[in-house]
Design a protein around this motif. Structure first.
Motif, PDB file in Angstrom:
ATOM      1  N   THR A  30      -1.032  22.696   0.633  1.00 51.68           N
ATOM      2  CA  THR A  30      -2.394  22.260   0.139  1.00 51.68           C
ATOM      3  C   THR A  30      -2.451  20.846   0.426  1.00 51.68           C
ATOM      4  N   ALA A  31      -2.308  20.440   1.531  1.00 47.94           N
ATOM      5  CA  ALA A  31      -2.165  18.750   1.874  1.00 47.94           C
ATOM      6  C   ALA A  31      -2.971  18.387   3.211  1.00 47.94           C
ATOM      7  N   TRP A  32      -3.623  17.313   3.275  1.00 45.59           N
ATOM      8  CA  TRP A  32      -4.130  16.859   4.595  1.00 45.59           C
ATOM      9  C   TRP A  32      -2.961  16.332   5.443  1.00 45.59           C
ATOM     10  N   LEU A  33      -3.401  16.370   6.548  1.00 48.22           N
ATOM     11  CA  LEU A  33      -2.235  15.822   7.580  1.00 48.22           C
ATOM     12  C   LEU A  33      -2.486  14.281   7.763  1.00 48.22           C
ATOM     13  N   VAL A  34      -1.436  13.552   7.645  1.00 48.83           N
ATOM     14  CA  VAL A  34      -1.627  12.089   7.869  1.00 48.83           C
ATOM     15  C   VAL A  34      -1.460  11.716   9.232  1.00 48.83           C
ATOM     16  N   GLU A  35      -2.324  10.966   9.773  1.00 52.22           N
ATOM     17  CA  GLU A  35      -2.112  10.539  11.188  1.00 52.22           C
ATOM     18  C   GLU A  35      -1.056   9.302  11.335  1.00 52.22           C
ATOM     19  N   HIS A  36       0.043   9.602  12.375  1.00 54.01           N
ATOM     20  CA  HIS A  36       1.046   8.480  12.351  1.00 54.01           C
ATOM     21  C   HIS A  36       0.708   8.060  13.867  1.00 54.01           C
ATOM     22  N   ARG A  37      -0.369   7.010  13.995  1.00 58.56           N
ATOM     23  CA  ARG A  37      -0.735   6.778  15.526  1.00 58.56           C
ATOM     24  C   ARG A  37       0.446   6.487  16.486  1.00 58.56           C
ATOM     25  N   ALA A  38       1.398   5.778  16.002  1.00 59.62           N
ATOM     26  CA  ALA A  38       2.418   5.042  16.993  1.00 59.62           C
ATOM     27  C   ALA A  38       3.318   6.241  17.462  1.00 59.62           C
ATOM     28  N   ARG A  39       3.348   7.558  16.791  1.00 64.30           N
ATOM     29  CA  ARG A  39       3.853   8.715  17.126  1.00 64.30           C
ATOM     30  C   ARG A  39       2.899   9.395  18.102  1.00 64.30           C
ATOM     31  N   LYS A  40       1.397   9.284  17.730  1.00 61.82           N
ATOM     32  CA  LYS A  40       0.648  10.128  18.203  1.00 61.82           C
ATOM     33  C   LYS A  40       0.808  11.425  17.991  1.00 61.82           C
ATOM     34  N   GLU A  41       0.624  11.578  16.356  1.00 65.03           N
ATOM     35  CA  GLU A  41       0.835  12.834  15.726  1.00 65.03           C
ATOM     36  C   GLU A  41       0.478  12.836  14.577  1.00 65.03           C
ATOM     37  N   LEU A  42       0.011  14.098  14.044  1.00 62.08           N
ATOM     38  CA  LEU A  42      -0.462  14.403  12.465  1.00 62.08           C
ATOM     39  C   LEU A  42       0.642  14.859  11.893  1.00 62.08           C
ATOM     40  N   ALA A  43       1.232  14.436  10.559  1.00 63.38           N
ATOM     41  CA  ALA A  43       2.192  15.044   9.956  1.00 63.38           C
ATOM     42  C   ALA A  43       2.077  15.148   8.529  1.00 63.38           C
ATOM     43  N   CYS A  44       2.578  16.510   7.891  1.00 60.45           N
ATOM     44  CA  CYS A  44       2.500  16.738   6.529  1.00 60.45           C
ATOM     45  C   CYS A  44       3.817  16.082   5.990  1.00 60.45           C
ATOM     46  N   HIS A  45       3.677  15.305   4.776  1.00 57.09           N
ATOM     47  CA  HIS A  45       4.614  14.584   4.246  1.00 57.09           C
ATOM     48  C   HIS A  45       5.455  15.378   3.010  1.00 57.09           C
ATOM     49  N   HIS A  46       4.803  16.838   2.859  1.00 53.09           N
ATOM     50  CA  HIS A  46       5.468  17.510   2.023  1.00 53.09           C
ATOM     51  C   HIS A  46       6.505  18.566   2.391  1.00 53.09           C
ATOM     52  N   CYS A  47       6.174  19.125   3.897  1.00 57.03           N
ATOM     53  CA  CYS A  47       6.903  20.087   4.460  1.00 57.03           C
ATOM     54  C   CYS A  47       7.544  19.523   5.865  1.00 57.03           C
ATOM     55  N   LEU A  62       0.671  -1.214   0.084  1.00 55.17           N
ATOM     56  CA  LEU A  62       0.040  -0.009  -0.005  1.00 55.17           C
ATOM     57  C   LEU A  62       0.977   1.296   0.128  1.00 55.17           C
ATOM     58  N   ASN A  63       0.887   1.965  -1.087  1.00 54.25           N
ATOM     59  CA  ASN A  63       1.620   3.148  -1.070  1.00 54.25           C
ATOM     60  C   ASN A  63       1.094   4.356  -0.533  1.00 54.25           C
ATOM     61  N   ARG A  64       1.010   4.208   1.037  1.00 53.71           N
ATOM     62  CA  ARG A  64       0.650   5.256   1.765  1.00 53.71           C
ATOM     63  C   ARG A  64       1.215   4.999   3.235  1.00 53.71           C
ATOM     64  N   ARG A  65       2.093   5.994   3.640  1.00 54.36           N
ATOM     65  CA  ARG A  65       2.552   5.989   4.864  1.00 54.36           C
ATOM     66  C   ARG A  65       1.634   6.346   5.975  1.00 54.36           C
ATOM     67  N   GLY A  66       2.125   5.901   7.159  1.00 52.72           N
ATOM     68  CA  GLY A  66       1.187   6.486   8.361  1.00 52.72           C
ATOM     69  C   GLY A  66      -0.021   5.582   8.539  1.00 52.72           C
ATOM     70  N   TYR A  67      -0.820   5.907   9.480  1.00 53.53           N
ATOM     71  CA  TYR A  67      -2.042   5.167   9.728  1.00 53.53           C
ATOM     72  C   TYR A  67      -3.392   5.494   9.009  1.00 53.53           C
ATOM     73  N   ALA A  68      -3.445   6.685   8.762  1.00 50.44           N
ATOM     74  CA  ALA A  68      -4.655   7.179   7.836  1.00 50.44           C
ATOM     75  C   ALA A  68      -4.330   8.449   7.057  1.00 50.44           C
ATOM     76  N   PRO A  69      -4.741   8.553   5.853  1.00 52.13           N
ATOM     77  CA  PRO A  69      -4.249   9.661   5.051  1.00 52.13           C
ATOM     78  C   PRO A  69      -5.240  10.940   5.323  1.00 52.13           C
ATOM     79  N   LEU A  70      -6.352  10.838   6.105  1.00 49.53           N
ATOM     80  CA  LEU A  70      -7.017  12.041   6.239  1.00 49.53           C
ATOM     81  C   LEU A  70      -7.786  11.891   7.803  1.00 49.53           C
ATOM     82  N   THR A  71      -7.737  12.928   8.361  1.00 45.52           N
ATOM     83  CA  THR A  71      -8.494  12.952   9.809  1.00 45.52           C
ATOM     84  C   THR A  71      -9.396  14.066   9.803  1.00 45.52           C
TER      85      THR A  71
END
Length: 750
Positions: free
Chosen positions: A472-489, A448-457
């Motif tokens: 101009t991007a949704w924040l990706v949930e990384h549940r193990a790190r308990k954070e939302l992240a942008c994979h662009h910036c 699956l070519n998607r990092r993280g837990y979910a591409p949209l919250t």
């Protein structure tokens, strides 16, 4: 080539004589060409390619003595500038203790700069980034001194030091370890004259490669391809060849025979890989074939190792270099072969700073060096296939897998007919197939070519979506790190307990799967299976990747869950089932190459299955099974799909049947970006066959806090874009916060 000069500030003028020779010196700065300096008097006049120290304003810079006569075609090269009187020139201050940069590298820098409309000094900076321009300091060790031991007090420790000396110089640490004496004893012996300092001879940084160390047995088909490549190496002339073969057909073994031929002729070889992660398994295979490791080049190397490798390449000691696209700028004095493995991979495109395509520039580097280049892929790019069709490239094919291995069976799972349970993402058909493989002790891979837990919250109360403040991007949930992240910036923030928009408590829910979510589902569904996640988030270094590959190869893992990193040429002999969780991902967005990229990526992923005796199966979960990409994957007829792609692009002069350049306009406000983009568009050229598209907001209209607009210039292949772009932008004046980037032959349209 332009020869601009720099005015000497007041108070810094130097005595200049008109009869002294001018030297063009290219600095690692964004000047349009070399600066003219006065040469030192003969015999100190440095030759072209020599790295020198020169004054620039009130500081000193490192530059390279450049060639006066450029070999770049007039269509690409900028117009020359008027010379400046020698009385205004300053003198070169001295040369560095390094051999001159090879003429082929200098010509490559000129060509790449002219083709990409980049100041050549910025391209030179890429070539010198790891040069280590400071003088080499020889390591010092100790040898026997001239002092008479009879007149000195000789303790047991001192006697052990003398006994351990031998005939070669030893460093303090090595001598202390060999003798059991302390460093203080060694220093005291030096003060007494019992030891004297002496330079330690530099060790050869890379072991000798033996082209006949372990010759493999090739099939008749492989041997024919290998002999064709060996002949190209022996010809010592430029040629370009596509080596196309199904996954597992032994393409690497074939082109390593060409490497062996180059080694027999005493020439150097460059092998480009699209990802650093590939180097671990590749270098093991290389060492088995040639008895020693190749030199490795990528951004994760430490600065000391990079300097050692750079100088070893320049000295001719590094005979084979394997690396990422930046290895193109190494100073090979005798490049005899260039190989681009997985030539279709978009990772070869450099999109930050100097924009260039590593595959295309490898062809250029080989052409300038008069060496063959081999492009290797199971799924060649349409650009490469078009060059084969036009007769510019040769073509070798490997139609069968090596040995007893056979190509995997590929089947679709219609997710409309066989949906997963609510809240899950694996179809029952895929889960049952996984259970069967685990029961037989075989390995399974899920892609699956998607990092993280979910591409949209989003908030289920008000529908608010968590977006990046800088992009101009949704924040990706990384549940193990308990954070939302942008994979662009790279922006991150904690997962909030309530909706930032409406304040509803515990209302934020993840939408869609990432590999962390698939990992969670598989851990619950297959509790006995040993799981491994392979993604750039979990494999942060080549060492971590090598360890993961080792665990898989030793059957310490039952299920691999990964992103596109798992598609990169791995050989896992016990892997018999590949499941693609979302085969439709990547088909949308209107990207010119979306379908081509998707079929290439999924074909490469599918190729991981059944690479040994046990047959392999690939299951594609899809909601659009009738799509041409899905049909091409099931039928295995990649060439028919690419022929269809070519037929769609040819009438509109889309690449590779036309030329394309992108202008990316950016500013710190949307209003400034719009104004600049429209001003550029208003002065667009009106030429027969040339079309300007835009300006329009980029798909990522906000990236790292900058507002972006795009224009595209499209023309038939017979029209060179560089002079058009140069004339179009000649009078452009930019504000302090405004930028215009030019991307010749764009790959990404974000």
């Amino acid at each position: 080539m332009a020869k601009p000069t720099l005015d000497v500030p007041d108070g810094e003028s130097e005595t200049a004589r008109d009869d002294r020779a001018r030297l063009p010196v290219l600095l690692t700065l964004p000047f349009p060409g070399p600066l003219d300096y006065l040469a030192p008097p003969p015999p100190e006049t440095p030759p072209p390619g020599q790295l020198v120290r020169v004054p620039l304003g009130r500081r000193e810079e490192i530059g390279c003595v450049w060639d006066r006569d450029s070999t770049v075609p007039a269509d690409f090269a900028p117009p020359p500038e008027s010379p400046v009187a020698s009385a205004r020139l300053r003198a070169v201050r001295g040369a560095l203790d390094l051999p001159p940069l090879p003429v082929t590298l200098r010509r490559f820098i000129d060509w790449l700069a002219a083709y990409t409309l980049t100041p050549p000094g910025l391209v030179l900076a890429m070539a010198l980034r790891a040069a280590g321009t400071e003088p080499r300091k020889p390591a010092l060790g100790w040898v026997r001194g001239s002092a008479d031991t009879a007149s000195l007090r000789m303790t047991p420790a001192r006697l052990r030091v003398l006994a351990a000396l031998g005939n070669a110089p030893h460093g303090t640490a090595d001598l202390a370890a060999a003798s059991g004496a302390s460093p203080a004893v060694i220093r005291a012996m030096a003060d007494a004259g019992l030891l004297e300092a002496a330079p330690i001879p530099a060790e050869t940084p890379f072991a000798t490669l033996d082209p006949d160390f372990h010759r493999v047995t090739l099939s008749e088909e492989q041997d024919h391809a290998a002999e064709t490549l060996r002949a190209a190496v022996r010809a010592r002339a430029y040629s370009a060849t596509l080596l196309e073969g199904v996954t597992g057909s032994g393409k690497t073994e074939v082109y390593l025979e060409a490497v062996a031929e180059a080694l027999r002729l005493g020439r150097q070889v460059l092998v480009l890989l699209p990802e650093i992660a590939l180097s671990a398994q590749w270098t093991e295979r290389f060492a088995r074939r040639f008895g020693a490791q190749a030199a490795i080049w990528h951004s994760a190397l430490g600065s000391k190792r990079r300097k050692i490798t750079w100088r070893a390449v320049l000295d001719g000691q590094a005979r084979v270099v394997v690396g990422a696209r930046s290895a193109l700028f190494l100073p090979f004095p005798d490049l005899g072969l260039c190989i681009v493995d997985e030539e279709h991979d978009t990772a070869f495109k450099q999109e930050d700073g100097v924009t260039y395509h590593g595959r295309d520039m490898a062809v250029l580097r080989a052409r300038i060096a008069g060496a063959p280049v081999v492009l290797v892929s199971a799924t060649p790019s349409l650009e490469t296939l078009a060059n084969v069709e036009a007769g510019r490239y040769g073509h070798l094919t490997l139609a069968a897998r090596h040995g007893a291995a056979t190509l995997p069976d590929v089947a679709l799972i219609d997710m409309r007919a066989h949906p997963p349970e609510r809240g899950l993402f694996l179809s029952p058909l895929l889960a049952e197939a996984m259970e069967e493989r685990f029961a037989r002790g075989e390995q399974v891979m899920l892609f699956l070519n998607r990092r993280g837990y979910a591409p949209l919250t989003l908030c289920r109360a008000c529908g608010f979506r968590m977006e990046c403040p800088n992009c101009t991007a949704w924040l990706v949930e990384h549940r193990a790190r308990k954070e939302l992240a942008c994979h662009h910036c790279g922006h991150t923030e904690p997962i909030p307990p309530c909706c930032p928009h409406c304040g509803a408590d515990s209302s934020l829910v993840p939408i869609g799967p990432g590999i962390e979510r698939i990992f969670e589902e598989c851990r619950a569904r297959f509790p006995e299976a040993r799981l491994l996640v392979m993604a750039s988030d979990t494999l942060g270094s080549p060492q971590a990747t090598a360890d993961a590959v080792r665990r898989i190869s030793h059957r310490e893992v039952d299920l691999i869950i990964g992103t596109q990193i798992v598609a990169k040429g791995w050989h896992f002999p016990h892997l018999t089932l590949v499941g693609v969780v979302d085969a439709d991902l990547g088909l949308g967005g209107g990207d010119l190459r979306a379908a081509e990229r998707t079929v290439q990526l999924l074909h490469q992923v599918a190729g991981r299955a059944g690479r040994a005796d046990a047959p392999g199966t690939v299951l594609l979960q899809s909601y659009v099974g009738e799509h041409p990409v899905m049909q091409a994957l099931v039928s295995g007829d990649y060439r028919a799909f690419m022929a269809q792609e070519a037929a769609q692009r040819r009438p509109g002069f889309w690449p590779p049947y036309g030329r394309l350049a992108a202008l990316i306009v950016s500013a710190n406000t949307a209003e400034a970006a719009d104004a600049l983009a429209h001003a550029i568009g208003a002065h667009a050229p009106h030429l027969p066959g040339v079309e300007i598209l835009g300006p329009a907001p980029a798909p990522l209209a906000l990236l790292r806090g900058r507002h972006r607009r795009r224009l595209l210039l499209r023309a038939p292949r017979a029209i060179a874009l560089q002079p058009i772009l140069r004339h179009w932008l000649a009078g452009l004046r930019l504000g302090a916060q405004e930028r215009v980037e030019i991307d010749i032959d764009p790959v990404s349209f974000l």
